[in-house]
Design a protein around this motif. Structure first.
Motif, mmCIF file in Angstrom:
data_model
loop_
_atom_site.group_PDB
_atom_site.id
_atom_site.type_symbol
_atom_site.label_atom_id
_atom_site.label_comp_id
_atom_site.label_asym_id
_atom_site.label_seq_id
_atom_site.Cartn_x
_atom_site.Cartn_y
_atom_site.Cartn_z
ATOM 1 N N ASP A 135 6.426 -19.004 35.776
ATOM 2 C CA ASP A 135 6.488 -17.787 34.963
ATOM 3 C C ASP A 135 6.010 -16.560 35.730
ATOM 4 N N GLY A 136 5.885 -16.693 37.048
ATOM 5 C CA GLY A 136 5.557 -15.540 37.876
ATOM 6 C C GLY A 136 4.084 -15.207 37.976
ATOM 7 N N ILE A 137 3.208 -16.145 37.604
ATOM 8 C CA ILE A 137 1.764 -15.924 37.691
ATOM 9 C C ILE A 137 1.206 -16.807 38.802
ATOM 10 N N GLU A 138 0.591 -16.180 39.806
ATOM 11 C CA GLU A 138 0.017 -16.938 40.912
ATOM 12 C C GLU A 138 -1.294 -17.600 40.487
ATOM 13 N N ILE A 139 -1.541 -18.790 41.018
ATOM 14 C CA ILE A 139 -2.792 -19.508 40.785
ATOM 15 C C ILE A 139 -3.488 -19.700 42.126
#
Length: 232
Positions: free
Chosen positions: A142-146
């Motif tokens: 979903d385009g969120i970096e971890i």
């Protein structure tokens, strides 16, 4: 009102927190302290589960948890959930082994992160959570970096979770160590939010410790579960 079933013991402190947290939410929304939700708990052995996961016995892990879920279903549960993030490493396999609908803590955390509009989240949790992809991949999709700590820092986080927080032990020096690790993620990795990726981490860290958004995944999960209990 729906009947909820919790696979507990993952760990014991989180089990108690979930039980009390769901009751409090339910009573607040009902505006009554003389009513209680229908909530069943089937407590399993967290350390046995850790051993299975550590040995990469994922099918056996899913079967172990599915047996607990099926017992809850036979007891009348309409849906189930686990009060820990680590067992979600086998969430899909587990759901395939039981007809009891399960509510994912990862899904509720992801939806909240999207509402917050964060882009780069730091993640603390057990070594299974930090080193695996079962939590991070849905966010990445979903385009969120971890971002996770260094290997040595991961060992520090995991060891203090398992030996202290999972047993309800909260030490000031451990909090200082965790805060230093998070400061490194802010300074070097430029995170704009933090995931408390273990349901015992809120015993020692909270939103009040930080100026950026903190995802308390346990609180978000309990909100969703209470909503489902109250659903027609």
């Amino acid at each position: 009102m729906k009947h909820a079933g919790m696979i507990g013991g993952l760990g014991p402190e989180a089990t108690m927190n979930y039980y009390q947290g769901i009751i409090t939410r339910y009573q607040d929304r009902q505006n009554s302290h003389t009513t209680l939700p229908e909530l069943m708990i089937n407590s399993v052995n967290m350390y046995h589960m850790f051993d299975l996961i550590d040995n990469k016995q994922f099918d056996e892990t899913a079967t172990y948890l599915a047996n607990a879920a099926n017992q809850l279903q036979r007891g009348g549960a309409d849906f189930g959930f686990m009060c820990g993030l680590t067992p979600h490493v086998v969430f899909e396999q587990l759901q395939a082994k039981t007809t009891l609908p399960l509510i994912s803590i990862i899904d509720t955390a992801l939806q909240h992160a999207k509402r917050l509009g964060v882009h780069r989240l730091g993640l603390l949790g057990t070594k299974f959570t930090m080193q695996g992809t079962f939590f991070s991949q849905p966010f990445i999709d979903d385009g969120i970096e971890i971002v996770v700590p260094s290997p040595d820092q991961q060992t520090y986080v995991h060891d203090h979770l398992v030996t202290e927080l999972e047993n309800g032990i909260v030490l000031p020096e451990t909090k200082r160590g965790l805060l230093q690790i998070i400061k490194t993620l802010v300074d070097q990795q430029h995170i704009d939010g933090l995931v408390l990726g273990c349901t015992e981490l809120p015993l020692i860290l909270s939103q009040q410790d930080f100026e950026f958004p903190v995802l308390d995944i346990a609180e978000l999960h309990m909100d969703k579960i209470t909503e489902l209990i109250l659903a027609d």
